[in-house]
Scaffold this motif. Structure first.
Motif, PDB file in Angstrom:
ATOM      1  N   LEU A 194       0.822  -1.207   0.000  1.00 37.90           N
ATOM      2  CA  LEU A 194       0.000   0.000   0.000  1.00 37.90           C
ATOM      3  C   LEU A 194       0.858   1.259   0.000  1.00 37.90           C
ATOM      4  CD1 LEU A 194      -2.762   1.331   0.075  1.00 37.90           C
ATOM      5  CD2 LEU A 194      -2.733   1.140   2.574  1.00 37.90           C
ATOM      6  N   GLU A 225       1.854   1.872  -3.504  1.00 35.42           N
ATOM      7  CA  GLU A 225       0.719   2.337  -4.295  1.00 35.42           C
ATOM      8  C   GLU A 225       0.415   3.807  -4.015  1.00 35.42           C
ATOM      9  OE1 GLU A 225      -1.605  -1.972  -4.540  1.00 35.42           O
ATOM     10  OE2 GLU A 225      -2.203  -0.465  -3.063  1.00 35.42           O
ATOM     11  N   LEU A 226       0.451   4.175  -2.749  1.00 35.92           N
ATOM     12  CA  LEU A 226       0.173   5.566  -2.395  1.00 35.92           C
ATOM     13  C   LEU A 226       1.276   6.491  -2.903  1.00 35.92           C
ATOM     14  CD1 LEU A 226      -1.229   5.183   1.234  1.00 35.92           C
ATOM     15  CD2 LEU A 226      -2.474   5.294  -0.929  1.00 35.92           C
ATOM     16  N   GLU A 275       0.562   6.992  -6.563  1.00 31.58           N
ATOM     17  CA  GLU A 275      -0.551   7.911  -6.792  1.00 31.58           C
ATOM     18  C   GLU A 275      -0.150   9.353  -6.509  1.00 31.58           C
ATOM     19  OE1 GLU A 275      -3.937   7.319  -7.965  1.00 31.58           O
ATOM     20  OE2 GLU A 275      -2.678   5.684  -8.688  1.00 31.58           O
ATOM     21  N   ALA A 320       3.288   5.918 -12.843  1.00 30.41           N
ATOM     22  CA  ALA A 320       2.595   5.273 -11.719  1.00 30.41           C
ATOM     23  C   ALA A 320       1.825   4.017 -12.089  1.00 30.41           C
ATOM     24  CB  ALA A 320       1.636   6.272 -11.069  1.00 30.41           C
ATOM     25  N   SER A 333       0.652   1.398  -9.015  1.00 26.98           N
ATOM     26  CA  SER A 333      -0.629   1.695  -8.365  1.00 26.98           C
ATOM     27  C   SER A 333      -1.834   1.562  -9.276  1.00 26.98           C
ATOM     28  CB  SER A 333      -0.603   3.123  -7.808  1.00 26.98           C
ATOM     29  OG  SER A 333      -0.679   4.073  -8.858  1.00 26.98           O
ATOM     30  N   THR A 356     -10.967   6.311  -9.054  1.00 22.96           N
ATOM     31  CA  THR A 356     -10.840   5.387  -7.928  1.00 22.96           C
ATOM     32  C   THR A 356     -12.204   4.935  -7.435  1.00 22.96           C
ATOM     33  OG1 THR A 356      -8.749   6.377  -7.236  1.00 22.96           O
ATOM     34  CG2 THR A 356      -9.954   5.147  -5.575  1.00 22.96           C
ATOM     35  N   LYS A 381      -9.045   0.870   0.306  1.00 25.61           N
ATOM     36  CA  LYS A 381      -7.973   1.712  -0.236  1.00 25.61           C
ATOM     37  C   LYS A 381      -8.491   3.012  -0.846  1.00 25.61           C
ATOM     38  CE  LYS A 381      -4.870  -2.108  -1.500  1.00 25.61           C
ATOM     39  NZ  LYS A 381      -4.122  -2.717  -2.639  1.00 25.61           N
ATOM     40  N   PHE A 386      -6.089   6.276  -1.267  1.00 25.82           N
ATOM     41  CA  PHE A 386      -5.735   6.661  -2.632  1.00 25.82           C
ATOM     42  C   PHE A 386      -6.115   8.110  -2.899  1.00 25.82           C
ATOM     43  CE2 PHE A 386      -4.186   2.670  -3.661  1.00 25.82           C
ATOM     44  CZ  PHE A 386      -3.977   2.474  -5.017  1.00 25.82           C
TER      45      PHE A 386
END
Length: 277
Positions: A7, A10-11, A14, A64, A68, A77, A90, A94
């Motif tokens: 995570l 992924e963040l 983003e 990205a 992500s 999202t 998430k 996000f």
């Protein structure tokens, strides 16, 4: 190699992806608005802005997409959570990362273009607010701007779903970012007059906050009237994204022949099993 904290990656993707998007997008608007001063020589036009934002999206998705999925947009999202099985836990993280990235990107533009902005608009009025955030055009009502944002974002999400659905003959993975960028260019050219085609709550609110905390005291209002406007590019794109996702899923995807795989997110190549229809 898998990270112990996916995570976090992924963040980070983003946040950095959305920052890149805003650096190109707000940067090109700043050039168009301030670049010709004081000689009145044009440094671009609406087409420059449309292509600048579109290419910014392309570069951001390339950066990205692998880590992500490159949502880069709360409306995307939310639509992915509603129709593509994206983990709903998430969604808020996000969106927070997207907002933070947009804020940081806009602050960089604000700092680097500070001298040019001061030369054109020393008191930081609505005259240059458009560098950072959108507003209805002259004579355009809030209702029209709200409707415009619904339509523009519905187009965005519907076509993104089409471009990333394995059952719909999508473009090759390495060309998907360019195609999505061209989609944003097309929306800018077709739907840019009424309200500036924000089509992305993070892209609008993050830079709007950046301008507000750096001297634009009327940033939350319409540039062409006294109305409080900041909420329109937040609420309308979320509604539009859900409409666009529903139109593709129920109007196209569920009517296509069954297949074995379908990507879950915008920039992810790994496929997952299709739900039964």
């Amino acid at each position: 190699m898998k990270t112990k904290h996916p995570l976090v990656g992924e963040l980070s993707g983003e946040m950095l992806g959305t920052a890149i998007l805003v650096l190109f997008g707000c940067g090109v608007v700043a050039q168009v608005i301030t670049g010709g001063f004081p000689d009145s020589v044009s440094s671009g036009d609406h087409n420059s802005i449309a292509f600048g934002w579109g290419l910014g999206v392309t570069m951001a998705v390339f950066v990205a997409g692998r880590i992500s999925g490159a949502h880069l947009n709360p409306a995307v999202t939310v639509a992915l959570a509603a129709f593509r099985g994206f983990d709903r836990r998430k969604v808020l993280p996000f969106i927070g990362a997207q907002m933070a990235g947009a804020l940081v990107g806009a602050l960089v533009v604000r700092f680097v273009y500070a001298d040019q902005i001061a030369a054109v608009d020393a008191t930081h009025t609505k005259a240059t607010q458009g560098i950072f955030s959108t507003s209805p055009g002259e004579g355009v009502s809030i209702l029209t701007a709200f409707s415009d944002q619904i339509v523009g974002t519905a187009l965005l999400v519907m076509v993104i779903f089409a471009l990333t659905s394995a059952v719909n003959n999508p473009p090759l993975a390495n060309t998907a970012p360019l195609t999505i960028g061209l989609l944003v260019v097309a929306i800018g050219m077709a739907w840019g007059t009424n309200a500036g085609y924000a089509i992305n709550p993070a892209r609008d609110l993050g830079p709007r906050l950046a301008s507000w905390i750096t001297g634009y005291h009327e940033a939350m209002f319409s540039a062409n009237g006294p109305e409080l406007y900041f909420w329109v590019p937040i609420v309308a794109p979320i509604i539009g994204g859900l409409i666009g996702g529903a139109l593709f899923v129920f109007g196209i995807e569920r009517l296509l022949p069954a297949t074995a795989t379908q990507p879950q997110e915008v920039g992810v190549e790994e496929a997952v099993a299709l739900p039964e229809r």
